[in-house]
Scaffold this active site. Structure first.
Site, PDB file in Angstrom:
ATOM      1  N   ARG A  93     -17.735 -19.924   1.853  1.00 42.10           N
ATOM      2  CA  ARG A  93     -16.343 -20.364   1.562  1.00 42.10           C
ATOM      3  C   ARG A  93     -15.387 -19.474   2.259  1.00 42.10           C
ATOM      4  O   ARG A  93     -14.410 -20.023   2.879  1.00 42.10           O
ATOM      5  CB  ARG A  93     -16.195 -20.279  -0.020  1.00 42.10           C
ATOM      6  CG  ARG A  93     -14.721 -20.458  -0.411  1.00 42.10           C
ATOM      7  CD  ARG A  93     -14.505 -20.394  -1.779  1.00 42.10           C
ATOM      8  NE  ARG A  93     -13.074 -20.644  -2.216  1.00 42.10           N
ATOM      9  CZ  ARG A  93     -12.654 -20.822  -3.589  1.00 42.10           C
ATOM     10  NH1 ARG A  93     -13.334 -20.649  -4.576  1.00 42.10           N
ATOM     11  NH2 ARG A  93     -11.468 -20.978  -3.626  1.00 42.10           N
ATOM     12  N   ASN A 147     -18.337 -29.253  -5.677  1.00 41.38           N
ATOM     13  CA  ASN A 147     -17.334 -29.672  -4.544  1.00 41.38           C
ATOM     14  C   ASN A 147     -18.120 -29.786  -3.225  1.00 41.38           C
ATOM     15  O   ASN A 147     -19.124 -29.208  -3.055  1.00 41.38           O
ATOM     16  CB  ASN A 147     -16.213 -28.579  -4.528  1.00 41.38           C
ATOM     17  CG  ASN A 147     -15.126 -29.318  -5.372  1.00 41.38           C
ATOM     18  OD1 ASN A 147     -14.671 -30.259  -5.491  1.00 41.38           O
ATOM     19  ND2 ASN A 147     -14.476 -28.224  -6.128  1.00 41.38           N
ATOM     20  N   CYS A 169     -13.231 -34.067 -11.894  1.00 42.46           N
ATOM     21  CA  CYS A 169     -12.613 -32.735 -11.359  1.00 42.46           C
ATOM     22  C   CYS A 169     -11.879 -32.211 -12.441  1.00 42.46           C
ATOM     23  O   CYS A 169     -11.284 -33.188 -13.335  1.00 42.46           O
ATOM     24  CB  CYS A 169     -11.610 -33.219 -10.336  1.00 42.46           C
ATOM     25  SG  CYS A 169     -10.632 -32.024  -9.721  1.00 42.46           S
ATOM     26  N   ASP A 170     -11.702 -31.069 -12.514  1.00 38.79           N
ATOM     27  CA  ASP A 170     -10.616 -30.517 -13.571  1.00 38.79           C
ATOM     28  C   ASP A 170      -9.493 -30.108 -13.377  1.00 38.79           C
ATOM     29  O   ASP A 170      -8.642 -29.927 -14.033  1.00 38.79           O
ATOM     30  CB  ASP A 170     -11.273 -28.910 -13.935  1.00 38.79           C
ATOM     31  CG  ASP A 170     -11.328 -27.983 -13.013  1.00 38.79           C
ATOM     32  OD1 ASP A 170     -10.895 -28.351 -11.643  1.00 38.79           O
ATOM     33  OD2 ASP A 170     -11.452 -26.714 -13.282  1.00 38.79           O
ATOM     34  N   HIS A 200      -8.327 -34.806  -5.811  1.00 36.83           N
ATOM     35  CA  HIS A 200      -7.559 -33.664  -5.014  1.00 36.83           C
ATOM     36  C   HIS A 200      -6.323 -34.142  -4.138  1.00 36.83           C
ATOM     37  O   HIS A 200      -6.034 -33.623  -3.262  1.00 36.83           O
ATOM     38  CB  HIS A 200      -8.190 -32.341  -4.048  1.00 36.83           C
ATOM     39  CG  HIS A 200      -8.945 -31.534  -5.241  1.00 36.83           C
ATOM     40  ND1 HIS A 200      -9.603 -30.809  -4.531  1.00 36.83           N
ATOM     41  CD2 HIS A 200      -9.084 -31.693  -6.338  1.00 36.83           C
ATOM     42  CE1 HIS A 200     -10.436 -29.845  -5.453  1.00 36.83           C
ATOM     43  NE2 HIS A 200     -10.173 -30.638  -6.633  1.00 36.83           N
ATOM     44  N   TYR A 265      -2.818 -30.473  -5.073  1.00 37.76           N
ATOM     45  CA  TYR A 265      -3.529 -30.347  -3.781  1.00 37.76           C
ATOM     46  C   TYR A 265      -2.820 -31.017  -2.574  1.00 37.76           C
ATOM     47  O   TYR A 265      -3.100 -30.757  -1.356  1.00 37.76           O
ATOM     48  CB  TYR A 265      -4.877 -30.878  -3.798  1.00 37.76           C
ATOM     49  CG  TYR A 265      -5.965 -29.774  -4.308  1.00 37.76           C
ATOM     50  CD1 TYR A 265      -6.551 -28.776  -3.693  1.00 37.76           C
ATOM     51  CD2 TYR A 265      -6.204 -29.560  -5.526  1.00 37.76           C
ATOM     52  CE1 TYR A 265      -7.564 -27.615  -4.119  1.00 37.76           C
ATOM     53  CE2 TYR A 265      -7.241 -28.947  -6.156  1.00 37.76           C
ATOM     54  CZ  TYR A 265      -7.656 -27.550  -5.469  1.00 37.76           C
ATOM     55  OH  TYR A 265      -8.594 -26.767  -5.935  1.00 37.76           O
ATOM     56  N   ARG A 285      -8.448 -16.872  -0.560  1.00 41.83           N
ATOM     57  CA  ARG A 285      -8.939 -17.068  -1.971  1.00 41.83           C
ATOM     58  C   ARG A 285     -10.401 -16.728  -2.360  1.00 41.83           C
ATOM     59  O   ARG A 285     -10.684 -16.260  -3.311  1.00 41.83           O
ATOM     60  CB  ARG A 285      -8.836 -18.551  -2.113  1.00 41.83           C
ATOM     61  CG  ARG A 285      -9.134 -19.207  -3.567  1.00 41.83           C
ATOM     62  CD  ARG A 285      -8.019 -18.445  -4.575  1.00 41.83           C
ATOM     63  NE  ARG A 285      -8.479 -18.761  -5.886  1.00 41.83           N
ATOM     64  CZ  ARG A 285      -8.221 -17.891  -7.093  1.00 41.83           C
ATOM     65  NH1 ARG A 285      -7.420 -16.992  -6.793  1.00 41.83           N
ATOM     66  NH2 ARG A 285      -9.024 -18.161  -8.257  1.00 41.83           N
TER      67      ARG A 285
END
Ligand code: NAD
Ligand code: G6P
Ligand code: MN
Length: 442
Positions: A93, A147, A169-170, A200, A265, A285
Site C-alpha cells: 500500500r 479492496n 463498502c463501508d 468510491h 472519494y 496514509r
C-alpha cells in the site's frame, strides 16, 4: 434460529478484532456456532487470532474457534466467508501511495494509479477465495469488502459470473452515520436513501425519514458550509485527523453538483492537485495506519494473548461494521433489508452501461440482491462514471489478458493522471514494484 459457521478471510487484518467483537455483540440477531480465521500469513494471523480466541472464550465459550492457513480446513462447513484481504499488505500500500506522488499524481489506496496497482494484486487473491468457497462450501456466500472493491467486483463479474459474492463498502455507512448526527437522529436506519454511482464514486439523490419527509434541505445547508464535519467523537474507523479533513473537503466536492450529496472519494478526481499538495510524499496514509491502527491493534492483541484475558483491553466493538450482520441476516433469513451494494447495473441506472458494476440500493434476500432502479442520471455524473468505469474494466482486461497496453490505457484514462507519458513512466515503476504480485504483462 440456525447457528452459523463463518470464516474470516484475512484473519490477520487490523479490522478482525473489531469485527469479532461486533459479531459477539450481535449473537441474538445472528447466532454463530463456529468462527474460523484464515490467512496466508500464519505469523501475522496468529497475533490477531490468538487474541480473538481469548475474546471469544470469555464472551461466548460455546463457539468453536479454528485458526488455519489451510484452505480446505478454512472453507469446509461454512455458511459465510467474510473477506477482507490485503494482497501485498501495508508495505505494498505504501508503494501504491508513494510511487504516484513522485510524479505529482494522487497516491491513494483505491483511487488512481495506486488503486489500479492494488487491483492487479487483489484480483487473484479474491478469485482464489471464491474458488475455495465453491469447492469446499458451495452453498456459502462471500461477503467481500477486500479492496479495491470496484475492480474486484468487476473481476468477479467477468471471471466468476456465477459466484455467490456480495461486494460492499463501508464508506456510505460511515457517511450516513455522520448525516444522522447532523440531523440529530439516533441511527442512520431512520433514513431511507437513493444513491447511484460506482464504488468510491457516487452521489445521494434523496434522503428521507421513514415517513417519506425530505431531509436533504437540512443536510445540504450543513454540507454547503461544513462538508460532513460534525462532532467526530464516535466516528469509529474514520476518526483520524486525515479523515476529518476528508469530511471537511466534501464542501468543495458538493459545490460541483449541489442537487446531490457526494461520496468523499470524489475529492481525488475533482481536486487531485489539492490532495497531492497536502500529502507528505515520505509519510502517507499507509504510514499513518502502520503507526496508528496496526500498532494499537497488534499491541493490544499480544497483551490479551499473553494475559489470556481481555481485562483492561482498549479494543472496541466496530459498531459501524454491524452492516455485515445486516447483510448476513438478509441472506440467512430473507429479511429484504435495503442496502447499498456493488452490483451489475443491468438497467438500474437506465442510461448507463448494463455490464458496469454500480453502487445502488438493493433489496437483499435469500437469493441475493435485487437492485432498485435509479432512473436516468445527468450528463456530468454520467461522463465521469463512463470514464471511470472504462478505467476499471481496462484494468480487469489487462489482468485477464496479461496486457501491458490495456493497463497503460487504463492509467492514461484516469482523471488523476495528466498524460500518457506520465502514465507510462508510472506504469513501468509500478510494474517493477509489483513483480512478485502482478501477472506477467506482454
Ligand atoms: P491488513 O493488511 O491488516 O489485513 C489484511 C490481511 O489479509 C493480512 O493479514 C494479510 O496477510 C491477508 N492476506 C493477504 N493476501 C491474502 C490471501 N491471498 N489470502 C489470505 N489472506 C491474505 O489490512 P486492513 O487494513 O485490515 O484491511 C483489510 C482489507 O479490508 C483491505 O483490502 C482494505 O482495503 C479493506 N477494507 C475495505 C473496506 C470497504 O469499505 N470495502 C473498509 C475497510 C477496509
Ligand atoms: C473507507 C473505505 C475503505 C478503505 C478505508 C481506508 O472505509 O470505504 O474502502 O479501505 O476507508 O481506511 P484507512 O483507515 O485504512 O485509510
Ligand atoms: Mn470502501
Amino acid at each position: 434460529m440456525k447457528k452459523h459457521s463463518i470464516v474470516i478471510a484475512g484473519g490477520g487484518s487490523t479490522f478482525t478484532p473489531g469485527i469479532v467483537l461486533m459479531l459477539l455483540d450481535n449473537l441474538d440477531r445472528l447466532p454463530i456456532r463456529q468462527i474460523k480465521f484464515y490467512d496466508n500469513d500464519e505469523a501475522r494471523q496468529d497475533i490477531v487470532a490468538d487474541a480473538c480466541e481469548v475474546i471469544i472464550k470469555e464472551k461466548a465459550p460455546e463457539i468453536n474457534v479454528v485458526k488455519t492457513i489451510d484452505p480446505k480446513t478454512a472453507f469446509t462447513d461454512v455458511d459465510f466467508v467474510m473477506a477482507h484481504i490485503r494482497v501485498g499488505k501495508y508495505k505494498m500500500r505504501e508503494m501504491d501511495e508513494k510511487i504516484p506522488l513522485k510524479y505529482g499524481v494522487v497516491g491513494q489506496e483505491t483511487c488512481g494509479p495506486g488503486g489500479m496497482s492494488y487491483g492487479m494484486r487483489s484480483i487473484g487473491g479474491v478469485l482464489e477465495l471464491v474458488d475455495y468457497m465453491e469447492k469446499y462450501s458451495p452453498d456459502a456466500w462471500m461477503l467481500n469488502y477486500s479492496n479495491p472493491a470496484a475492480i474486484v467486483a468487476e473481476a468477479t463479474r467477468k471471471l466468476r459470473p456465477n459466484a455467490k459474492i456480495l461486494n460492499i463498502c463501508d464508506m456510505p455507512i460511515s457517511i450516513e452515520n455522520l448525516m444522522a448526527k447532523i440531523l440529530g437522529l439516533k441511527s442512520r436506519k431512520e433514513m431511507q436513501v437513493r444513491y447511484y454511482g460506482l464504488n468510491h464514486f457516487g452521489w445521494w439523490t434523496s434522503i428521507t425519514d421513514q415517513a417519506g419527509n425530505d431531509l436533504m434541505p437540512v443536510l445540504k445547508a450543513h454540507v454547503k458550509d461544513n462538508g460532513y464535519a460534525v462532532d467526530f467523537t464516535d466516528a469509529g474507523q474514520h476518526v483520524d485527523k486525515s479523515w476529518q479533513d476528508t469530511f471537511k473537503k466534501v464542501k468543495d466536492v458538493y459545490a460541483l453538483a449541489p442537487d446531490t450529496l457526494p461520496n468523499t472519494y470524489l475529492k481525488y478526481y475533482f481536486y487531485p492537485q489539492d490532495e497531492v499538495e497536502k500529502t507528505d510524499p515520505d509519510y502517507t496514509r499507509a504510514n499513518q495506519v502502520m503507526d496508528g491502527r496496526e500498532k494499537h491493534v497488534f499491541t493490544e492483541c499480544k497483551r490479551i494473548a499473553e494475559n489470556q484475558s481481555t481485562e483492561g483491553s482498549t479494543l472496541e466493538i466496530d459498531e459501524h461494521a454491524s452492516y455485515i450482520v445486516d447483510l448476513a441476516r438478509a441472506i440467512a433469513y430473507n429479511t429484504g433489508e435495503r442496502m447499498l451494494l456493488i452490483v451489475e447495473n443491468n438497467g438500474a441506472i437506465s442510461n448507463f452501461e448494463p455490464t458496469a458494476m454500480v453502487e445502488v440500493p438493493c433489496i437483499v434476500g435469500k437469493n441475493g440482491p435485487e437492485p432498485l432502479t435509479q432512473g436516468e442520471i445527468p450528463r456530468f455524473q454520467k461522463g465521469l462514471m463512463e470514464q471511470q468505469v472504462a478505467v476499471e474494466k481496462l484494468v480487469v482486461e489487462a489482468y485477464a489478458e496479461g496486457s501491458y497496453q490495456k493497463l497503460w490505457q487504463a492509467l492514461t484514462l484516469s482523471r488523476t493522471v495528466p498524460n500518457a507519458r506520465v502514465a507510462k513512466e508510472l506504469l513501468d515503476e509500478l510494474l517493477e514494484a509489483n513483480k512478485d504480485f502482478w501477472p506477467t504483462l506482454k
